[in-house]
Scaffold this motif. Structure first.
Motif, mmCIF file in Angstrom:
data_model
loop_
_atom_site.group_PDB
_atom_site.id
_atom_site.type_symbol
_atom_site.label_atom_id
_atom_site.label_comp_id
_atom_site.label_asym_id
_atom_site.label_seq_id
_atom_site.Cartn_x
_atom_site.Cartn_y
_atom_site.Cartn_z
ATOM 1 N N ILE A 1 -7.072 7.196 -4.270
ATOM 2 C CA ILE A 1 -5.575 7.598 -3.488
ATOM 3 C C ILE A 1 -5.888 8.232 -2.447
ATOM 4 O O ILE A 1 -6.775 9.072 -2.530
ATOM 5 N N PRO A 2 -5.273 8.102 -0.660
ATOM 6 C CA PRO A 2 -6.142 8.628 0.379
ATOM 7 C C PRO A 2 -5.291 10.089 0.150
ATOM 8 O O PRO A 2 -4.738 10.380 -0.302
ATOM 9 N N PRO B 1 1.709 6.424 -0.222
ATOM 10 C CA PRO B 1 0.489 5.978 -0.494
ATOM 11 C C PRO B 1 0.836 5.255 -2.127
ATOM 12 O O PRO B 1 1.173 6.139 -2.484
ATOM 13 N N ILE B 2 0.684 4.036 -2.409
ATOM 14 C CA ILE B 2 0.690 3.511 -3.650
ATOM 15 C C ILE B 2 -0.341 3.551 -4.287
ATOM 16 O O ILE B 2 -1.818 2.794 -3.991
ATOM 17 N N PRO B 3 -0.989 4.042 -5.569
ATOM 18 C CA PRO B 3 -2.231 4.325 -5.905
ATOM 19 C C PRO B 3 -3.104 2.545 -6.747
ATOM 20 O O PRO B 3 -1.968 2.298 -6.672
ATOM 21 N N THR B 4 -3.821 2.785 -5.853
ATOM 22 C CA THR B 4 -4.844 1.287 -6.050
ATOM 23 C C THR B 4 -4.748 1.254 -8.216
ATOM 24 O O THR B 4 -4.906 2.099 -8.460
ATOM 25 N N ASN C 1 1.053 -1.364 0.330
ATOM 26 C CA ASN C 1 -0.341 0.090 0.063
ATOM 27 C C ASN C 1 1.157 1.122 0.333
ATOM 28 O O ASN C 1 -0.228 2.210 -0.766
ATOM 29 N N PHE C 2 2.206 1.099 0.806
ATOM 30 C CA PHE C 2 2.576 2.431 0.181
ATOM 31 C C PHE C 2 4.563 2.222 0.046
ATOM 32 O O PHE C 2 5.021 0.816 -0.163
ATOM 33 N N ASP C 3 4.674 3.111 -0.516
ATOM 34 C CA ASP C 3 6.199 2.744 -1.587
ATOM 35 C C ASP C 3 6.889 3.115 0.620
ATOM 36 O O ASP C 3 6.783 3.216 1.189
ATOM 37 N N GLY D 1 7.077 6.430 2.143
ATOM 38 C CA GLY D 1 5.648 6.431 3.398
ATOM 39 C C GLY D 1 4.765 7.035 2.310
ATOM 40 O O GLY D 1 3.751 7.469 3.007
#
Lengths: 474, 338
Positions: B174-175, B166-169, B159-161, B164
């Motif tokens: 993306i949050p 977020p990795i888009p789905t 979920n995260f690189d 830190g």
């Protein structure tokens, strides 16, 4: 109702996805361990915990001690090598006498009797059979002694401690402590050394160990080193010092090999292998009494027999090629002589000669047959008479002085001898090893790297030594 | 035969030429490879990424900022923006540019590949942290969607690189941006580092050199205009305020998780001493981390230092009844309580 429920669950999941953080896998492992612990504590009763056996502890203290650790290691390795070299002499000579001096003439007679044409006899008996005979007689006895001894030390639990002690040095070279073991195994046989890197469980360090294994002087190259050192180094000093100087020169070359192992390991780990995954841990198993029969079986079957079989398979066609290049004539000269004359200037530039270049090309299957090939090629290219058994028939001479006479007649100097020793250390791995590297890495790229690096190093270093030598002696 | 001196000179010239051509980083060959990045598609994708980044951070993107980030002239940047709007990827507004839905989804696809690749490098290879970003800058234009999805599946759909972010789905979710700058903390407040910005490279390299990593716990000691003093995992660190701008933190509230004094590492154990594992530093990743956890190095395990190697390093530890040697560099990253 149902669909809204599903949607709300999905959207909740989507928001929560970003809440759980990036270390969900860690938490999973931790909770699995915690659960396992809980189950185990309910179901298993442990008798009061035993400390590690006193014997193990004491032995470990001695083996890993600052003062005794390394001397003990060198002593044990020296004993193993001494047993191998000394113990292999007699059986090697016996096998050679049997296969070369008895079977070879008998086979030749048999072929003539059934009326086979001379070229078929030459190709099969002088080419194929002799190459195989040489490989077996030089390779089999040392391997049959070295591998079981090595396996016994491994079984007992000593070798992991060697890796433990040596790790600091190999860490600085970007490698794994266990590489000290595969490297030592390489002194027996590089193909076996490459297989032995399976004990290294970190991908990058394993590749490093595979690629640099060829820098360990294998037992196919020891006889070459000893013979050439005794002719060219031993002759420099009075007779009573000759043995000492010869041994010193050979050990020097082997040490140079270890030096290159470390330097190239370091270079690889900093460049082409920088990104490969790496992880270190080293388990030190408890000491166990070695299982003698099982050890003998596994080391003879798994290591010796497999490697020997591969070597024979590769040696047979090489024998045929060696015979063919010396017997197929184009115009006045054989193919071999054409190549030698053509490559000689290049060879001289490198401080060696065309004969050596050709010998290393056609004897690629096994380092064992380099010297017999060199002798045969020297005889046919210089038209010496009274030595050897004819074109394409490899031979060896019992006396080092007789070998020296042939080589000097071929125009060899001290520089030629020195550079042959260097080139014998630094050239492509034998085809058995190349094939094994491919089998172990499943990669054409790394196999090529492992083949090209030592060859280029050998050519460059021989070239530099030759020029510097000529500058000094002129 | 060629004279030795001449031969040596020729050799020297040939070696120098080869070095000039093939030297990593500075050689002609690697320069040529880098210059090929100037291709049109790469520019389009980099521009989209930059504009998306601005929108994500709620700042305005200008032609100048695009030119600056892509290392092209302002004229070229303006031309590029026109190209993007004719492609229907963005619309021009009074105060700047805005991505269309299509442009946004294109940008997210590129960002997903970029961050997946960084995660892959962090977990599955030994590529040093300072090179993750530049390697991902190349990979994001090369990998196809199918390859990226295969990579994501292989590394466990993270979920995260590693910075830190977020990795888009795959569907482009993306949050919203969260967290505060380290500078927002008051003296005595505790927080976790949630993000370390990887651009500019020099600043990132400096932060990595300080041993900072995503997931590290920090406590503000004092801040002034000249310097920021804070404790990271209990050790004091002093940085210029400019550098701390690249650190994003999330405050922690639970009292019991606070690290108040420097953590002791496994490497500090003397032979014969025992300690309980508290945690493995988040800076230890990938295979090495998994290997240790498989061996049973998890919070709560009791470990005893048994003996040192003849050369002083590694040290053998008794872990769950097995004797396992660990190098000092790794033992330093296992935190314990004596």
């Amino acid at each position: 109702m149902k669909t809204t429920n599903k949607e709300s669950i999905l959207s909740a999941a989507n928001t929560l996805r970003w809440e759980i953080g990036e270390h969900i896998h860690d938490s999973l492992v931790e909770s699995i361990y915690a659960d396992a612990n809980q189950i185990a504590s309910r179901a298993v009763t442990v008798p009061t915990e035993k400390p590690r056996f006193n014997f193990d502890k004491r032995l470990d203290k001695l083996i890993t001690s600052r003062w005794f650790g390394f001397p003990l290691m060198f002593l044990l390795l020296a004993i193993v090598f001494w047993l191998t070299v000394e113990g292999a002499n007699v059986p090697s000579a016996m096998i050679a006498t049997f296969l070369v001096d008895t079977i070879h003439p008998w086979l030749k007679g048999l072929f003539t009797m059934v009326g086979s044409p001379w070229w078929l006899t030459g190709l099969l008996v002088d080419g194929v059979w002799l190459a195989m005979a040489w490989v077996i007689s030089v390779m089999l006895p040392p391997m049959a002694i070295f591998f079981p001894l090595f396996t016994l030390l491994e079984d007992f639990g000593y070798l992991p401690r060697v890796a433990f002690n040596m790790d600091s040095l190999f860490r600085k070279a970007g490698a794994h402590g266990k590489q000290s073991l595969s490297m030592t195994m390489g002194f027996g046989c590089n193909a076996a050394g490459v297989v032995a890197t399976r004990i290294i469980d970190s991908p990058r360090e394993r590749l490093i160990a595979i690629i640099t294994n060829n820098f360990s002087l294998c037992n196919g190259r020891w006889p070459t080193q000893i013979l050439i050192a005794s002719i060219f180094f031993g002759a420099l000093v009075p007779a009573h010092l000759a043995g000492f100087v010869t041994a010193g020169a050979v050990v020097g070359v082997a040490m140079l090999g270890i030096f290159f192992t470390l330097v190239v390991s370091w270079g690889l780990s900093k460049t082409v292998l920088k990104g490969e995954a790496s992880a270190f841990s080293l388990e030190l198993p408890p000491y166990r009494p070695p299982q003698l029969w099982q050890t003998l079986y596994t080391s003879l079957i798994d290591r010796t027999a497999i490697v020997l079989w591969r070597a024979i398979i590769f040696a047979a066609p090489a024998g045929a090629v060696i015979w063919l290049v010396s017997n197929i004539h184009i115009g006045e000269l054989s193919v071999a002589e054409h190549f030698i004359n053509w490559s000689n200037p290049f060879g001289i530039l490198l401080g060696i000669n065309g004969v050596i270049l050709l010998a290393y090309i056609i004897a690629i299957p096994a380092n064992e047959i380099v010297i017999p090939t060199v002798l045969m090629l020297t005889v046919i290219s210089t038209k010496l008479t009274g030595v050897g058994d004819g074109a394409g028939v490899m031979f060896e001479l019992d006396e080092a002085t007789a070998v020296a006479d042939v080589l000097r007649a071929g125009g060899w100097t001290f520089l030629t001898g020195l550079n042959l020793m260097l080139f014998s250390l630094l050239h492509n791995p034998c085809s058995t090893t190349i094939y094994t590297i491919y089998k172990e890495t499943k990669s054409v790229k790394w196999t090529t790297v492992a083949t090209v690096i030592p060859t280029v190093m050998g050519l460059v270093i021989c070239f530099l030594v030759a020029q510097v030598w000529r500058l000094i002696t002129f | 035969m060629i004279e030795p001196l001449k031969a040596l000179i020729i050799f020297g010239i040939v070696t120098t030429l080869l070095a000039i051509i093939f030297l990593p980083k500075y050689g002609l060959y690697s320069r040529w490879k880098r210059n090929r990045r100037g291709m049109k598609r790469v520019l389009v994708e980099d521009a989209l990424k930059h504009i998306f980044d601005c929108e994500y951070k709620n700042i305005f993107c200008t032609t100048e900022s695009i030119a600056g980030s892509l290392l092209i002239s302002t004229d070229e940047a303006a031309e590029l923006l026109t190209r993007l709007s004719t492609m229907g990827l963005l619309v021009t507004l009074d105060n700047g540019v805005k991505l269309t839905a299509e442009g946004r989804s294109y940008a997210l696809r590129i960002i997903r590949v970029h961050r997946l690749w960084e995660r892959y490098l962090a977990d599955e290879t030994s590529v040093p942290p300072t090179e993750w970003h530049s390697s991902a800058e190349l990979a994001e234009h090369k990998l196809t969607t199918a390859e990226a999805e295969a990579l994501a599946a292989q590394i466990g759909n993270p979920n995260f690189d590693p910075h830190g972010d977020p990795i888009p789905t795959p569907s482009g979710e993306i949050p919203p941006k969260k967290g505060h700058s380290l500078l927002s903390l008051n003296s005595g407040e505790f927080a976790d580092i949630t993000h370390i910005e990887d651009e500019p490279e020099a600043v990132y390299a400096q932060l990595i050199a300080q041993g900072l990593y995503v997931g590290m716990q920090v406590m503000m000691i004092e801040r002034s205009n000249e310097r920021v003093r804070f404790a990271a995992d209990g050790e004091e660190i002093v940085l210029a305020p400019l550098l701390t701008n690249n650190l994003t933190v999330a405050p922690i509230t639970e009292e019991e998780h606070r690290i108040t004094s420097p953590l002791e590492s496994l490497a500090s154990l003397k032979i014969g001493e025992e300690a309980k594992v508290l945690s493995i530093s988040k800076a230890m990743r990938g295979q090495q981390r998994r290997r240790l956890m498989d061996l049973g190095v998890i919070p709560g395990t009791t470990i005893r230092a048994e003996m040192k190697s003849a050369s002083g390093d590694p040290t053998a530890y008794n872990i769950k009844g097995a004797l396992v040697a660990l190098r000092q560099q790794h033992a330093n990253m296992i935190f314990v309580q004596k």
